[in-house]
Design an enzyme around this catalytic site. Structure first.
Site, PDB file in Angstrom:
ATOM      1  N   GLU A  49      -5.275   0.005   6.287  1.00 45.31           N
ATOM      2  CA  GLU A  49      -5.442  -0.099   4.839  1.00 45.31           C
ATOM      3  C   GLU A  49      -6.929   0.096   4.551  1.00 45.31           C
ATOM      4  O   GLU A  49      -7.763  -0.677   5.014  1.00 45.31           O
ATOM      5  CB  GLU A  49      -4.987  -1.464   4.317  1.00 45.31           C
ATOM      6  CG  GLU A  49      -3.522  -1.561   4.039  1.00 45.31           C
ATOM      7  CD  GLU A  49      -3.141  -2.905   3.428  1.00 45.31           C
ATOM      8  OE1 GLU A  49      -4.017  -3.593   2.875  1.00 45.31           O
ATOM      9  OE2 GLU A  49      -1.964  -3.272   3.525  1.00 45.31           O
ATOM     10  N   ASP A  60      -8.877  -9.751  -5.817  1.00 44.68           N
ATOM     11  CA  ASP A  60      -9.590 -10.055  -4.574  1.00 44.68           C
ATOM     12  C   ASP A  60     -10.504 -11.264  -4.712  1.00 44.68           C
ATOM     13  O   ASP A  60     -11.144 -11.477  -5.744  1.00 44.68           O
ATOM     14  CB  ASP A  60     -10.402  -8.838  -4.129  1.00 44.68           C
ATOM     15  CG  ASP A  60      -9.513  -7.690  -3.701  1.00 44.68           C
ATOM     16  OD1 ASP A  60      -8.673  -7.920  -2.819  1.00 44.68           O
ATOM     17  OD2 ASP A  60      -9.638  -6.585  -4.254  1.00 44.68           O
TER      18      ASP A  60
END
Length: 263
Positions: A49, A60
C-alpha cells in the site's frame, strides 16, 4: 485478473494469509522511500500500500499525518508518487501496488488522465478514503472499467444495512478497519475482529484484510488467523519517522510478515 486478484488466488492455493504493508511515498525522502519499497517484497510483503501524500489526511493519526508532511516538504507530488511506482516496476512486475489516499489530487489531475497514468506506472488498485459508494461514478466505476481494483473500507460501524452498499463495485479485497478512530490508535483484538470478518464474508467472496492497531508479529498472526490477512502501516511508518536504517525497517517488516504467514 489484476495482480491483486492473482496474488490472492496464489495465496489461497498455498493456504497462506496475506501480509500487506503501508508506507508513505516520499517519506522521509524520495530515494530512501524507493529503497524501502523495493525491499518490501523480499521482506515477505504480499501487497504494497503506497500512501499518496495529501495536506488534509482526515482518516489518519499523527504518525501518518507527519509522514505525509515530511513527504510533501521533500517535494513529493502525485506525479513523483507515480514515478516511484514506475521505478519499482522496473525490478518487480509481480507484487501488487495499491495507491492509498484522498480524492483531491486525483480530481485535480482529472480522472481519465490519472487512471491512464496510474495504470502505466503499474498501480493495481486504489483506496480513496473520502469517496463513499454514493460517489462511485466519480472514480470507482471508471477505475474498474480501466482494469484497476477499487478497494473499500468497512469499519465496526458498518452495519448490515450499510454493508451491501459498501461491497457494491468493490474489487480486489475489502479492508476491514479493526477499530473506530484514526490510524495508529488503539490495538486490534482478534476476538473482536473475528465475528465481524465472519459477518462480512457471509456477504462477499472477496478476501477480507484487517488493518489498524497491529504492531507486533504475534498481533499480525492473531489477526491474520481470523481474516484473509493483516495490514500494518503506522508501526512501520513510525520507524521510518525515527530515521531508522532501511535494513532495520525491513527486518521489522519481515518479522510482521512472518507472523501473518504463520496464521
Amino acid at each position: 485478473m489484476t495482480r491483486i486478484d492473482r496474488k490472492f488466488a496464489a495465496l489461497k492455493a498455498e493456504g497462506k494469509k496475506a501480509f500487506v504493508a503501508y508506507v508513505m511515498a516520499g517519506d522521509p525522502d524520495y530515494d530512501t522511500s524507493l529503497e524501502i519499497v523495493k525491499g518490501l517484497p523480499g521482506a515477505g510483503v504480499d501487497v504494497i500500500e503506497l500512501g499518496l501524500p495529501f495536506t488534509d489526511p482526515m482518516a489518519d493519526g499523527p504518525t501518518i499525518q507527519l509522514a505525509g508532511q515530511r513527504a510533501l516538504e521533500g517535494g513529493m507530488t502525485l506525479q513523483r508518487t507515480l514515478d516511484l511506482a514506475t521505478e519499482f516496476r522496473k525490478g518487480d512486475n509481480e507484487t501488487p501496488i495499491v495507491l492509498m489516499g484522498y480524492y483531491n489530487p486525483i480530481y485535480n489531475r482529472g480522472v481519465p488522465k490519472f487512471l491512464k497514468d496510474a495504470k502505466a506506472a503499474g498501480i493495481d488498485g486504489l483506496i480513496v478514503v473520502d469517496l463513499p459508494p454514493e460517489e462511485d461514478s466519480e472514480l470507482c466505476i471508471p477505475a474498474n472499467a480501466a482494469g484497476m481494483n477499487f478497494i473499500r473500507l468497512a469499519t465496526p460501524t458498518t452495519d448490515d444495512k450499510r454493508l451491501p452498499k459498501v461491497l457494491q463495485n468493490t474489487s480486489g479485497f475489502l479492508y476491514y478497519v479493526s477499530i473506530t478512530g484514526i490510524t495508529g490508535a488503539g490495538e486490534a483484538q482478534a476476538g473482536d475482529v473475528a465475528p465481524e470478518v465472519a459477518r462480512i464474508k457471509a456477504k462477499t467472496d472477496l478476501p477480507v484484510i484487517v488493518g489498524f492497531g497491529i504492531k507486533t508479529p504475534d498481533a499480525a498472526q492473531a489477526i491474520a488467523s481470523v481474516a484473509d490477512g493483516a495490514v500494518v502501516g503506522s508501526a512501520i511508518v513510525s520507524l521510518i519517522g525515527q530515521g531508522q536504517p532501511v535494513a532495520d525497517i525491513l527486518s521489522y517488516v519481515k518479522s510482521l510478515a512472518d507472523g501473518a504467514h504463520r496464521a
